[in-house]
Design a protein around this motif. Structure first.
Motif, short mmCIF file in Angstrom:
data_model
loop_
_atom_site.label_atom_id
_atom_site.label_comp_id
_atom_site.label_asym_id
_atom_site.label_seq_id
_atom_site.Cartn_x
_atom_site.Cartn_y
_atom_site.Cartn_z
N SER A 59 0.85 -1.22 -0.18
CA SER A 59 0.09 -0.10 0.12
C SER A 59 0.89 1.37 -0.19
O SER A 59 1.95 1.14 0.54
N THR A 60 0.38 2.29 -0.44
CA THR A 60 1.16 3.37 -0.71
C THR A 60 0.31 4.77 -0.58
O THR A 60 -0.94 4.84 -1.11
N GLY A 61 0.55 5.68 0.02
CA GLY A 61 -0.23 7.12 -0.27
C GLY A 61 -0.19 7.68 -1.68
O GLY A 61 0.74 7.31 -2.31
N ARG A 104 -3.69 3.85 -1.77
CA ARG A 104 -3.92 2.84 -2.68
C ARG A 104 -2.93 1.56 -2.32
O ARG A 104 -2.00 1.40 -1.95
N SER A 105 -4.01 0.31 -2.40
CA SER A 105 -3.39 -0.89 -2.29
C SER A 105 -3.33 -1.81 -3.46
O SER A 105 -4.24 -1.58 -4.30
N PHE A 106 -2.15 -2.36 -3.49
CA PHE A 106 -2.22 -3.48 -4.75
C PHE A 106 -1.53 -4.75 -4.32
O PHE A 106 -0.74 -4.84 -3.39
N ASP A 107 -2.00 -5.95 -5.17
CA ASP A 107 -1.29 -7.08 -5.05
C ASP A 107 -0.03 -7.50 -5.73
O ASP A 107 0.59 -8.13 -5.10
N THR A 108 0.04 -6.45 -6.78
CA THR A 108 1.47 -6.91 -7.63
C THR A 108 1.98 -5.65 -8.07
O THR A 108 1.23 -4.46 -8.16
N PHE A 109 3.17 -5.49 -8.20
CA PHE A 109 3.80 -4.19 -8.81
C PHE A 109 3.23 -3.75 -10.21
O PHE A 109 2.98 -2.75 -10.69
#
Length: 72
Positions: free
Chosen positions: A10-12, A23-28
């Motif tokens: 997750s990143t701002g 924002r949250s992601f499962d993969t790059f």
């Protein structure tokens, strides 16, 4: 050979809605796709340039994993 790694993170975001700036992601790859698509739709980049940029990023990542991130 292309190898995929699932690295959830997750990143701002300074451009997300103020009610949900994280924002949250499962993969790059998922994060890269989310970043590339709006730039094409907005006319900032062409699709071929974002596709090539993502391919180059995968090549750099694979090189680093193979040559620099292995235990010695």
């Amino acid at each position: 050979m292309r190898r995929g790694f699932r690295v959830p993170f997750s990143t701002g975001s300074t451009t997300a809605l103020p009610t949900d700036p994280t924002r949250s992601f499962d993969t790059f790859t998922q994060a890269a796709d989310e970043n590339a698509d709006p730039r094409v739709r907005a006319g900032i980049h062409f699709r071929f340039s974002t596709d090539r940029g993502q391919a180059l990023g995968r090549e750099v990542g694979a090189y680093l994993v193979e040559h620099e991130l292995r235990p010695r």
